[in-house]
Each structure stands twice: as C-alpha cells, then as structure tokens.
Write a protein that holds these residues in place. Structure first.
Motif, mmCIF file in Angstrom:
data_model
loop_
_atom_site.group_PDB
_atom_site.id
_atom_site.type_symbol
_atom_site.label_atom_id
_atom_site.label_comp_id
_atom_site.label_asym_id
_atom_site.label_seq_id
_atom_site.Cartn_x
_atom_site.Cartn_y
_atom_site.Cartn_z
ATOM 1 N N TYR A 1 26.398 40.139 -14.545
ATOM 2 C CA TYR A 1 25.158 41.062 -14.956
ATOM 3 C C TYR A 1 24.538 41.233 -13.671
ATOM 4 C CZ TYR A 1 20.426 41.472 -17.132
ATOM 5 O OH TYR A 1 19.467 41.817 -17.520
ATOM 6 N N SER B 1 17.420 33.984 -18.167
ATOM 7 C CA SER B 1 18.456 33.484 -19.025
ATOM 8 C C SER B 1 18.684 34.038 -20.325
ATOM 9 C CB SER B 1 18.390 31.691 -18.999
ATOM 10 O OG SER B 1 18.614 31.328 -18.126
ATOM 11 N N GLU B 2 17.618 34.117 -21.063
ATOM 12 C CA GLU B 2 17.790 34.656 -22.372
ATOM 13 C C GLU B 2 18.439 36.049 -22.340
ATOM 14 O OE1 GLU B 2 17.846 33.009 -25.062
ATOM 15 O OE2 GLU B 2 17.671 31.416 -23.630
ATOM 16 N N LYS B 3 17.885 37.042 -21.506
ATOM 17 C CA LYS B 3 18.235 38.452 -21.279
ATOM 18 C C LYS B 3 19.760 38.529 -20.918
ATOM 19 C CE LYS B 3 16.043 42.110 -18.913
ATOM 20 N NZ LYS B 3 14.921 42.303 -17.909
ATOM 21 N N LYS C 1 22.041 36.142 -21.220
ATOM 22 C CA LYS C 1 22.831 35.698 -22.223
ATOM 23 C C LYS C 1 23.069 36.828 -23.453
ATOM 24 C CE LYS C 1 21.554 30.978 -23.281
ATOM 25 N NZ LYS C 1 21.112 29.960 -23.849
ATOM 26 N N LYS C 2 21.898 37.501 -23.753
ATOM 27 C CA LYS C 2 22.259 38.466 -24.919
ATOM 28 C C LYS C 2 23.069 39.588 -24.309
ATOM 29 C CE LYS C 2 18.965 40.707 -27.610
ATOM 30 N NZ LYS C 2 17.588 41.217 -27.804
ATOM 31 N N SER C 3 22.646 40.080 -23.170
ATOM 32 C CA SER C 3 23.643 41.208 -22.534
ATOM 33 C C SER C 3 25.084 40.940 -22.345
ATOM 34 C CB SER C 3 22.843 41.388 -21.175
ATOM 35 O OG SER C 3 24.018 42.208 -20.416
ATOM 36 N N THR D 1 25.986 29.786 -21.570
ATOM 37 C CA THR D 1 26.255 30.409 -20.191
ATOM 38 C C THR D 1 26.627 29.351 -19.315
ATOM 39 O OG1 THR D 1 24.071 30.741 -19.734
ATOM 40 C CG2 THR D 1 25.198 32.594 -20.235
ATOM 41 N N SER E 1 26.663 32.745 -26.336
ATOM 42 C CA SER E 1 25.646 31.705 -27.002
ATOM 43 C C SER E 1 25.294 31.035 -25.892
ATOM 44 C CB SER E 1 26.144 31.349 -28.160
ATOM 45 O OG SER E 1 27.332 30.674 -28.155
ATOM 46 N N GLY F 1 26.600 38.788 -24.250
ATOM 47 C CA GLY F 1 27.100 38.554 -25.711
ATOM 48 C C GLY F 1 27.569 37.124 -26.029
#
Ligand code: M6R
Length: 630
Positions: A47, A59-61, A63-65, A71, A69, A67
């Motif tokens: 990332y 973390s959330e960004k 994880k989302k990027s 990490t 659930s 794909g």
C-alpha cells in the motif's frame, strides 16, 4: 532523509498500527510519500500514498484498499520518503518490487551506480515502473534468487554491487518468516523485544517499544527470522563466507518517549525552543573546572596535547550548524591566536585546502551526524591527512564514528525540521572548546573563571529571554505580517546569527529574505530599503554598538522600519529611539555569549510569522531533517 521500518514477530498479528506509528515517529526524515508491505503468507501486499504517513496511513483505509478483511502478518516493512530520484508520487513511493511482485524493498540513501545497474537489468528483460534509484535493488535480488541463492545471500550479493549509501530492508514471498536488512552509510538499528524484532532508521522509532537495541555497522547485514524461535544473525555482506558477527545488546540512552511527543506544545519546534535552557544546561553540565578556570572535555582528552599546539581550525558544517560554526570562528579568534575558517561542507569537500596539515584541526559540526556533505568533508579531510573532530548531537552517528574524537552536544532529540536547540547546544559546546583552546594559549585562570561563571548563567538567562520574547515576538510578527522585504543585519559576531535568523525565516515562511553585515548595506542592499521594508538589527551593547547606531540612522533616513534586538543596558540610549520595535535582552558581562540569547527572539519571530501564514511549522515544504544525499 527517508525513514525505514521493519517488523518481524513470532505470531501473526495486525502490524499496520505499529508500522504507521513508527513511520510517524520517523516523519521528520521525509514526508512527501509513504508506503508499506505486508508479507501475508506467500503473498506480498503493498500500500502506498502521497503525503505524510501520519495523515495518510490508517489500518481501515489500507484494509479496504487491499480488499482484505484482516491484515494479520508476521513480517511488514514501511517507508517514508523525501524524494531525490523522481517526484513524490505513488509510483515512486517505497516499497519497490521486482518484476513478479515477489520481492519488496524499502531503502534510505542513494545508489550512485543505479543508472548503470538499471540499464543492465533492463537489458536482461527486467521491467521498471518507477524513476527511483532504489528499484534496482529488488530486481537484483530477484536475479540472485533466480540463481538459487537464499534471500540473505541475494541481499549480500546485491549490496556488494551497490555504490553509495543505504539502509535497506528486504522481504521475499518465498521466505515468509524472514526479514533481511543491510547498512552502509545510512543509519539502521534493531530493537529487541520478547515477541518481535523491529528495524528502524532511528532509535526514536524504537523507543516506543523497547530500549534494548542492537546497532548495525556499515558493511553489515542482519537476517531476522521468525521460523520457530525469533532470532537474528549479523554478518558482513562483503564477506562471501557469511561468517557471523557477534554483537552485544545496548540500551537506548538520552531519549525517552517524552522526546517523541509534543507534550503541551502545539508543535515540536515550539517545544524545542522552550527546551533550550535545559538543553544548553545539559551541554555545559560537568564540563568545566571553576578552580582551574578551564573546560573539561572528556571526548577530546586523548588529543589535549595535539589541540594545545594547533595553529588553524577548519569548521565544516551545513545550514544551521554552519551558522553556529561561524559564531565559533568569531569566538575562537577573539580568545586565541588560532586562525579559523568556517567552511560550508558542500564546498569544502571539493576545494583546495591550504591550512597546514599537521597544525590544523578539522571540526565537523552536525546535529544529526549523518549529513552527507559534512560526512564526506570529514572523509576528504582525513584523506588529506588532517585530524578530524566532531561536534555532534546524535550519539554513535556516522560523523561521530568517522571523526577521531569529539564533543557531543547533548541537545536530546530534535524533531522539528528547523533547527533550534541544536544551534544553542552547538554554541555551548563551541564556547567550551574556545575556553579550552584559549587557556592553552595564555588566557589567565582568572579570566577563565569569569568566563565559566558567565557560561553557567546562560541556562537561566535563556529562560528569561524566552519569557521576555514570547509575547513581543508574537506581536511584532503580527505587526509586520504584510511586509514584503525583510533583512536580518548585524556586525561582527552577530553576522552569523543574522544568517541563522534569515535561514529560519525562509525555511518556515517560504519568503525570501536577506542577511548582511550591517556595514555592507550601503554597498548595495540599501537599494531595497523603503517604508515597505523591515530591517531586523542585532546590536546588543558591545564594542560595535555605537557604529551600529550609524547604520540604524541610515536605514531610518530611507524610511525603513526597524526591529532592534539589543540589551537592557542600551535602554534610554538616544541611538535606539529610531527603531520602530525594540526587544531588550538580559545584560551579559561576556559579550561573546550574546548570540546564544539573541537567537531566541529570532526563532520565535520566524515561528509566529510562519504560523500566521498557516505554514506547516514542523515540516516545511521540500525539506527533510537529515540530508543524507549530496
Ligand atoms: O544535521 P546537521 O546539523 O548536519 O544538518 C545540517 C543542516 O541540514 C541543518 O542545520 C539545516 O540547515 C537546519 N535544519 C535548518 O534549520
């Protein structure tokens, strides 16, 4: 100048919060882009983002990027960048990958022979995606892995072919429980915890986890493994037999978690300005003997006889450290018969040196101890046969190690990119050095005693100066907020302080300002003086005070505004009535110490001016704290 981090842990866990927190701690080293790689089983997940890690990595960004659930991982590496090869962009941000995305590398430093290596690799069919010098590293590792070498062997062979400086961390999808790091000219330390090992460009990124560290030396690499027990092994990458190097664990000293937080202050810079009484006290502590009227500099003890006989000194330094060295020239020349030249390091390393080899000491002044120009100047001076000494803040840094001996400035951690407490601590160390040199050259015991008495007052007087300056500098910065032309002016020892004031002002406000010896104004710069201009004049009541008043008259006669920084004993003097704003410093018996006090309102003036403009105080644009490239 770029910060790297690597974590390897016994059990799978979410390493992103630790990577991002450490990158934030390292943000002073570079903040134009950032990135991380997770070794997720047999896959490397990357990332990257543009901008500072503290604002762009969470973390959330991520994880989302990615794909994902979850990490969780056992190994992760991260990087923040100060662009040297290629603009700040997602593509140029680290980690860099090989052709198959199976090797990831983060790197701090500069690979000088990257163009040649890149051409050869492209010739072999490698495909590059960035403009960076770093990207050759994963591709070289890829080739060596292809030859059947292990990751450790591949990194060692790669390092043997690299010219330049590097601190690097590499991971391979084929070795999911291994992190390999190497060091040559760029800092790298390993933090040792029970459940994990952490590699970083600086101890400040490790102190939040542990105070136990292993230092790596130039030419060394380490393989950190989490397969079974958590282990590390150090070797020399130049040694094809990979013989193990044994190394003792050390304890981090001189920095604490408090240093890496802003505390009650709005910025690190403000915190560090307010640290100055304490940091100068630390720089002076236990380093003088009042009875003998002499300085006690343990770091120079082995060279006492040598220094007692030198006739010349070269100071080499950059930026703020150079300005401190220029003050040093004035002090040493006025207290002794030593001839001193204060050279800008990037110039010194490429020019001829005429000072006599055997009688000249070269003193490198550096906060970080890793500034490339200063480090290379030291190496060049050594090649030429000069003895070299360091006046360095970071213990164990490259310049501290490279020089024959030295004085640590004990300023503690300085995180704001604009140097503040580093400058006053460098002055404190130089004041002590000047005393030592002067006492060996005829300064009387009595004069030495008086000098020390005055030196010991400085921490208290700095505190007083901070109190006296805080509100007035805010007000003056507001008053002159719209001004178009600013010059910082002084005579004698105040000239380098005005240069330091101008440097601080420029880097924080992004406004071009001048700095001149006062008497030089009439030889050209006076043309810019009009009622839209501000002259910041440094003139405490010393032997140049009266002549400075002349220049004040001249500026006034052209309608220029004046902000005068003088001393309390000048209050009421008719000459200073011409100034529009006046700030009075505490009176000093030893006039050579005024630079220490007068820089305080100048740091605060630049600070408030920049704040009013909405600038990023701790991280001015285009800059980084440690400049490890040429
Ligand atoms: O770490 P160093 O003292 O060797 O750094 C030298 C300069 O890069 C540094 O003083 C720089 O000019 C300051 N950050 C400016 O405030």
């Amino acid at each position: 100048m770029c910060g790297i981090i690597g974590i390897i842990t016994k059990k799978d866990r979410n390493l992103i919060p630790d990577i991002t927190a450490s990158l934030s701690d390292l943000e002073y080293r570079g903040y134009d882009s950032a990135g991380l790689a997770l070794l997720d089983g047999g896959v490397i997940r990357v990332y990257k983002c543009v901008g500072a890690p503290s604002q762009n990595l969470n973390s959330e960004k991520i994880k989302k990027s990615l794909g994902l659930s979850e990490t969780n991982a056992k190994v992760a590496i991260g990087h923040n960048r100060w662009a040297t090869h290629g603009e700040p962009s997602v593509i140029n941000a680290h980690p860099h990958l090989d052709c198959r995305g199976a090797v990831a590398v983060v790197h701090n430093g500069t690979i000088l022979n990257y163009a040649k290596l890149k051409e050869e690799l492209i010739g072999k069919g490698h495909v590059f995606s960035s403009e960076t010098d770093t990207e050759v590293i994963p591709h070289l590792i890829e080739d060596y892995l292809g030859e059947g070498l292990s990751l450790g062997e591949s990194v060692a062979k790669t390092c043997r072919g690299l010219e330049g400086s590097f601190g690097l961390a590499a991971v391979s999808a084929a070795s999911p429980e291994l992190l390999v790091v190497a060091k040559n000219g760029s800092p790298l330390v390993i933090g040792v915890l029970k459940e994990s090992l952490i590699v970083a460009s600086s101890q400040n990124a490790i102190i939040r986890y542990t105070d136990r560290i292993i230092s790596l030396h130039d030419g060394e690499m380490a393989e950190l493994s989490a397969g079974g027990e958590l282990v590390y092994s150090i070797s020399k990458f130049g040694d094809a037999s990979s013989a193990k190097v044994s190394r003792q664990e050390e304890k981090i000293t001189g920095i604490s978690m408090e240093d890496v937080s802003k505390g009650e202050f709005e910025t690190f810079m403000l915190k560090e300005i307010f640290d100055e009484p304490a940091s100068v006290r630390a720089a002076l502590l236990g380093r003088s003997d009042k009875n003998k009227g002499d300085a006690v500099l343990g770091g120079l003890i082995d060279y006492s006889d040598y220094l007692a006989h030198i006739s010349h000194i070269y100071f080499v330094a950059c930026g703020t450290a150079h300005n401190a060295a220029c003050v040093g020239k004035e002090i040493i020349e006025s207290l002794s018969d030593i001839i001193v030249e204060s050279a800008i390091a990037s110039e010194f390393r490429y020019r001829k040196h005429n000072f006599p080899k055997l009688d000249t000491a070269v003193f490198a002044v550096s906060q970080s101890g890793e500034t490339a120009d200063t480090l290379e100047s030291v190496k060049e001076a050594k090649r030429k046969g000069y003895k070299t000494f360091g006046i360095v803040n970071v213990v164990g840094s490259a310049i501290a190690e490279e020089t024959d001996a030295g004085i640590y400035t004990r300023a503690g951690l300085e995180i704001g990119v604009a140097s503040t407490k580093a400058f006053t601590s460098q002055l404190a160390a130089i004041y002590l050095l000047a005393l030592k040199l002067a006492r060996e050259r005829g300064m009387s015991v009595q004069k030495g005693k008086e000098y020390i008495t005055e030196l010991e007052r400085l921490p208290e007087l700095l505190k007083k100066t901070l109190e006296l300056s805080t509100e007035p500098t805010k007000e003056i910065a507001r008053l002159y907020g719209g001004i178009k032309t600013i010059n910082f002016l002084g005579r004698g020892i105040h000239v380098p302080v005005s240069a330091e004031a101008a440097l601080k002002f420029k880097e924080l406000t992004y406004i071009e300002v001048g700095s001149y010896p006062l008497g030089e104004l009439k030889h050209g710069p006076m043309a810019v003086i009009d009622k839209e201009s501000l002259s910041v004049v440094l003139s405490p009541k010393d032997e140049l005070f009266d002549i400075s008043k002349n220049s004040i008259e001249q500026i006034k006669s052209k309608g220029g505004k004046i902000f005068l920084i003088t001393s309390e004993d000048a209050r009421g003097d008719s000459g200073i009535n011409k100034a529009d704003s006046v700030l009075y410093l505490p009176v000093l018996k030893e006039k050579l110490f005024y630079p220490m006090l007068e820089v305080i309102p100048l740091q605060l003036f630049a600070y408030h001016f920049a704040k009013n403009l909405g600038r990023n105080i701790d991280k001015p644009r285009n800059l980084a704290k440690s400049v490890t490239v040429e």
